[in-house]
Design a protein around this motif. Structure first.
Motif, PDB file in Angstrom:
ATOM      1  N   TYR A  79       0.643  -1.115  -0.094  1.00  0.00           N
ATOM      2  CA  TYR A  79       0.050  -0.029  -0.003  1.00  0.00           C
ATOM      3  C   TYR A  79       0.900   1.324  -0.101  1.00  0.00           C
ATOM      4  CZ  TYR A  79      -3.635  -3.031   1.409  1.00  0.00           C
ATOM      5  OH  TYR A  79      -4.750  -4.191   1.460  1.00  0.00           O
ATOM      6  N   CYS A  80       1.934   1.178   0.801  1.00  0.00           N
ATOM      7  CA  CYS A  80       2.896   2.251   0.766  1.00  0.00           C
ATOM      8  C   CYS A  80       4.284   1.845   0.961  1.00  0.00           C
ATOM      9  CB  CYS A  80       2.503   3.344   1.683  1.00  0.00           C
ATOM     10  SG  CYS A  80       2.406   3.013   3.426  1.00  0.00           S
ATOM     11  N   ALA A  81       5.121   2.773   1.091  1.00  0.00           N
ATOM     12  CA  ALA A  81       6.726   2.321   1.446  1.00  0.00           C
ATOM     13  C   ALA A  81       6.945   3.613   2.505  1.00  0.00           C
ATOM     14  CB  ALA A  81       7.713   2.174   0.323  1.00  0.00           C
ATOM     15  N   ALA A  82       7.520   3.151   3.590  1.00  0.00           N
ATOM     16  CA  ALA A  82       7.874   4.054   4.782  1.00  0.00           C
ATOM     17  C   ALA A  82       8.922   3.569   5.440  1.00  0.00           C
ATOM     18  CB  ALA A  82       6.840   4.679   5.387  1.00  0.00           C
ATOM     19  N   LEU A  83       9.593   4.628   6.287  1.00  0.00           N
ATOM     20  CA  LEU A  83      10.737   4.075   7.263  1.00  0.00           C
ATOM     21  C   LEU A  83      10.361   3.696   8.498  1.00  0.00           C
ATOM     22  CD1 LEU A  83      13.918   4.013   7.857  1.00  0.00           C
ATOM     23  CD2 LEU A  83      13.516   6.238   8.738  1.00  0.00           C
ATOM     24  N   VAL A  84      10.635   2.611   9.096  1.00  0.00           N
ATOM     25  CA  VAL A  84      10.178   2.175  10.444  1.00  0.00           C
ATOM     26  C   VAL A  84      10.940   3.281  11.584  1.00  0.00           C
ATOM     27  CG1 VAL A  84      10.930   0.507  12.457  1.00  0.00           C
ATOM     28  CG2 VAL A  84      10.535  -0.099  10.223  1.00  0.00           C
ATOM     29  N   ASP A  85      10.147   3.850  12.391  1.00  0.00           N
ATOM     30  CA  ASP A  85      10.268   5.315  13.052  1.00  0.00           C
ATOM     31  C   ASP A  85      11.273   5.070  13.947  1.00  0.00           C
ATOM     32  OD1 ASP A  85       9.792   7.759  14.364  1.00  0.00           O
ATOM     33  OD2 ASP A  85       7.871   7.932  13.827  1.00  0.00           O
ATOM     34  N   PRO A  86      12.378   5.855  13.714  1.00  0.00           N
ATOM     35  CA  PRO A  86      13.518   5.772  14.575  1.00  0.00           C
ATOM     36  C   PRO A  86      13.080   6.333  16.154  1.00  0.00           C
ATOM     37  CG  PRO A  86      14.083   7.436  12.985  1.00  0.00           C
ATOM     38  CD  PRO A  86      12.637   6.768  12.642  1.00  0.00           C
ATOM     39  N   LYS A  87      12.317   7.519  16.164  1.00  0.00           N
ATOM     40  CA  LYS A  87      12.139   8.043  17.457  1.00  0.00           C
ATOM     41  C   LYS A  87      11.215   6.986  18.293  1.00  0.00           C
ATOM     42  CE  LYS A  87      13.220  12.586  17.224  1.00  0.00           C
ATOM     43  NZ  LYS A  87      14.058  12.641  15.979  1.00  0.00           N
ATOM     44  N   VAL A  88      10.475   6.287  17.482  1.00  0.00           N
ATOM     45  CA  VAL A  88       9.661   5.262  18.542  1.00  0.00           C
ATOM     46  C   VAL A  88      10.734   4.211  18.979  1.00  0.00           C
ATOM     47  CG1 VAL A  88       7.841   3.263  18.416  1.00  0.00           C
ATOM     48  CG2 VAL A  88       7.220   5.565  17.184  1.00  0.00           C
ATOM     49  N   GLU A  89      11.714   3.696  18.113  1.00  0.00           N
ATOM     50  CA  GLU A  89      12.385   2.817  18.613  1.00  0.00           C
ATOM     51  C   GLU A  89      13.525   3.186  19.746  1.00  0.00           C
ATOM     52  OE1 GLU A  89      13.957  -0.183  15.469  1.00  0.00           O
ATOM     53  OE2 GLU A  89      14.412   1.728  14.491  1.00  0.00           O
ATOM     54  N   ALA A  90      13.638   4.477  19.787  1.00  0.00           N
ATOM     55  CA  ALA A  90      14.526   5.380  20.575  1.00  0.00           C
ATOM     56  C   ALA A  90      13.688   5.584  22.017  1.00  0.00           C
ATOM     57  CB  ALA A  90      15.238   6.398  20.174  1.00  0.00           C
ATOM     58  N   VAL A  91      12.756   5.730  22.013  1.00  0.00           N
ATOM     59  CA  VAL A  91      11.893   6.264  23.426  1.00  0.00           C
ATOM     60  C   VAL A  91      10.974   5.136  23.853  1.00  0.00           C
ATOM     61  CG1 VAL A  91      10.386   7.907  24.297  1.00  0.00           C
ATOM     62  CG2 VAL A  91      11.851   8.483  22.302  1.00  0.00           C
ATOM     63  N   PRO A  92      11.392   4.593  24.948  1.00  0.00           N
ATOM     64  CA  PRO A  92      10.578   3.387  25.721  1.00  0.00           C
ATOM     65  C   PRO A  92       8.994   3.723  25.748  1.00  0.00           C
ATOM     66  CG  PRO A  92      12.495   3.736  26.797  1.00  0.00           C
ATOM     67  CD  PRO A  92      12.424   5.065  25.961  1.00  0.00           C
ATOM     68  N   GLU A  93       8.511   4.969  26.204  1.00  0.00           N
ATOM     69  CA  GLU A  93       7.217   5.181  26.138  1.00  0.00           C
ATOM     70  C   GLU A  93       6.549   5.026  24.981  1.00  0.00           C
ATOM     71  OE1 GLU A  93       9.506   7.585  29.684  1.00  0.00           O
ATOM     72  OE2 GLU A  93       9.664   7.003  27.344  1.00  0.00           O
ATOM     73  N   PHE A  94       7.018   5.536  23.859  1.00  0.00           N
ATOM     74  CA  PHE A  94       6.717   5.381  22.630  1.00  0.00           C
ATOM     75  C   PHE A  94       6.332   3.883  21.949  1.00  0.00           C
ATOM     76  CE2 PHE A  94       8.264   9.947  21.204  1.00  0.00           C
ATOM     77  CZ  PHE A  94       7.087  10.401  21.965  1.00  0.00           C
ATOM     78  N   ARG A  95       7.532   3.262  22.405  1.00  0.00           N
ATOM     79  CA  ARG A  95       7.611   1.639  21.961  1.00  0.00           C
ATOM     80  C   ARG A  95       6.393   1.112  22.405  1.00  0.00           C
ATOM     81  NH1 ARG A  95      13.141   1.551  23.141  1.00  0.00           N
ATOM     82  NH2 ARG A  95      12.840   0.298  24.999  1.00  0.00           N
ATOM     83  N   ASP A  96       6.088   1.303  24.163  1.00  0.00           N
ATOM     84  CA  ASP A  96       4.883   0.606  24.653  1.00  0.00           C
ATOM     85  C   ASP A  96       3.670   1.015  24.146  1.00  0.00           C
ATOM     86  OD1 ASP A  96       6.785  -0.605  26.366  1.00  0.00           O
ATOM     87  OD2 ASP A  96       6.823   0.667  28.036  1.00  0.00           O
ATOM     88  N   TYR A  97       3.551   2.171  23.857  1.00  0.00           N
ATOM     89  CA  TYR A  97       2.526   2.881  23.284  1.00  0.00           C
ATOM     90  C   TYR A  97       2.031   2.281  21.804  1.00  0.00           C
ATOM     91  CZ  TYR A  97      -0.460   6.299  20.531  1.00  0.00           C
ATOM     92  OH  TYR A  97      -1.539   6.773  19.710  1.00  0.00           O
ATOM     93  N   VAL A  98       2.931   2.189  21.067  1.00  0.00           N
ATOM     94  CA  VAL A  98       2.714   1.568  19.704  1.00  0.00           C
ATOM     95  C   VAL A  98       2.241   0.195  19.703  1.00  0.00           C
ATOM     96  CG1 VAL A  98       3.637   0.810  17.530  1.00  0.00           C
ATOM     97  CG2 VAL A  98       4.048   3.272  18.361  1.00  0.00           C
ATOM     98  N   ASN A  99       2.980  -0.631  20.771  1.00  0.00           N
ATOM     99  CA  ASN A  99       3.021  -1.908  20.851  1.00  0.00           C
ATOM    100  C   ASN A  99       1.401  -2.212  21.439  1.00  0.00           C
ATOM    101  OD1 ASN A  99       5.226  -3.269  19.965  1.00  0.00           O
ATOM    102  ND2 ASN A  99       6.349  -2.895  22.042  1.00  0.00           N
ATOM    103  N   ASN A 100       0.919  -1.358  22.251  1.00  0.00           N
ATOM    104  CA  ASN A 100      -0.358  -1.624  23.264  1.00  0.00           C
ATOM    105  C   ASN A 100      -1.353  -0.843  22.953  1.00  0.00           C
ATOM    106  OD1 ASN A 100       1.351  -3.482  24.627  1.00  0.00           O
ATOM    107  ND2 ASN A 100       1.723  -1.950  26.095  1.00  0.00           N
TER     108      ASN A 100
END
Length: 326
Positions: A149-170
């Motif tokens: 459907y599209c091409a995009a980069l896996v978000d490095p800010k999400v990978e770098a910030v634990p709160e963002f990682r948990d938010y995206v996962n959950n």
């Protein structure tokens, strides 16, 4: 053609490379830097059409953007009107006024309408107005994404910030290793029309009215999950100290420190080089000079609130949004 749709109309037999930006009038100077960088690195044997989606631009800014037209790069403008779908989005955004609502403007959703509004294109590039091209974006356009459907980069800010990682996962319900940043996109418009992307997104907004961290980006990740080609970092490179990788094609001054606000921003010289050709350098320097200590503190407070919001929402027991097939 409107007087604001301008270009040389050359290379009629050459496939057009459509490139979209979405802005309001305040973001015109930044978009001008993006456009100036794209035209600078454009392949002289290709033809580019930059299409600016907006909700109202002054005549002065229209005409200043027109000065960025080149021999093989035209600029078109499309004002987004208040359709039923957009009214639903605007209504939802109007409710998001908390301290952690960093992305509560409907402008962020305009890119979602590209497939619907431009049926003449099967594929297109979208870039945020805080990006600077360092290579020919036609190389991105030429990628084969017929199975995605599209091409995009896996978000490095999400990978770098634990709160963002948990938010995206959950809360979003997408593994953070798959969650992409929507600042640079190669869109398969034909497929997005086929799956009725806008309708799916608006249905989710109506059904859940979810209190999300990055709403339009979150919806993109949920709707397109499993059908996103992950780009190499060179196509959405975050600023770094020292030298950038030599193959960098687009640099993205994402989220926090902007070179038009702060001193000593990583890779700021790349932005100011583009600003030199944008026609807005003096205005950008004036904005930077007028960016006060209070403004900086308010910005930092917004970022802290965004991270706290992500941490709070990550405690949910199930995703806040999901696709329900009709």
């Amino acid at each position: 053609m409107s007087i604001f749709n301008t270009g040389k109309k050359l290379f009629k037999k050459v496939k057009v490379v459509p490139i979209f930006l979405t802005i309001n009038d305040e973001f015109v100077p930044y978009a001008a830097c993006t456009i100036a960088s794209i035209t600078r690195h454009a392949n002289p044997k290709r033809y580019y059409r930059i299409i600016v989606l907006h909700d109202g631009i002054t005549f002065r800014n229209y005409f200043k953007l027109r000065n960025l037209v080149t021999k093989n790069c035209e600029i078109q403008f499309r004002k987004i009107t208040h359709s039923l779908y957009l009214k639903i989005i605007i209504n939802s955004c109007s409710k998001k006024t908390g301290s952690g609502d960093f992305f509560s403007s409907a402008v962020y959703y305009y890119r979602s309408f590209i497939a619907r509004l431009f049926p003449q294109y099967e594929k297109a590039i979208y870039v945020d107005s805080d990006t600077i091209a360092m290579g020919d974006v036609a190389e991105l356009f030429d990628m084969n994404i017929k199975d995605y459907y599209c091409a995009a980069l896996v978000d490095p800010k999400v990978e770098a910030v634990p709160e963002f990682r948990d938010y995206v996962n959950n809360a979003v319900g997408v593994p953070y290793q798959e969650y992409v940043n929507s600042g640079v996109l190669l869109l398969n418009l034909k497929e997005l029309r086929r799956i009725h992307y806008v309708q799916k997104m608006v249905h989710m907004i109506e059904k859940y009215d979810a209190n999300l961290v990055a709403p339009d980006q979150d919806y993109l990740n949920v709707i397109c999950r499993g059908k996103i080609l992950h780009l190499e970092p060179k196509w959405n490179m975050q600023p770094v100290k020292g030298e950038l990788p030599k193959d960098t094609k687009i640099i993205h001054f994402n989220l926090f420190k902007k070179p038009w606000h702060y001193d000593d921003v990583d890779c700021e010289e790349i932005f100011w080089e583009a600003a030199e050709k944008s026609g807005f350098k003096n205005e950008l320097l004036e904005r930077k000079e007028n960016y006060s200590v209070r403004d900086a503190r308010l910005n930092e407070a917004k970022i802290e609130a965004l991270i706290k919001k992500a941490a709070k929402l990550s405690k949910t027991k199930e995703p806040l949004i999901k696709i329900e097939e009709s």
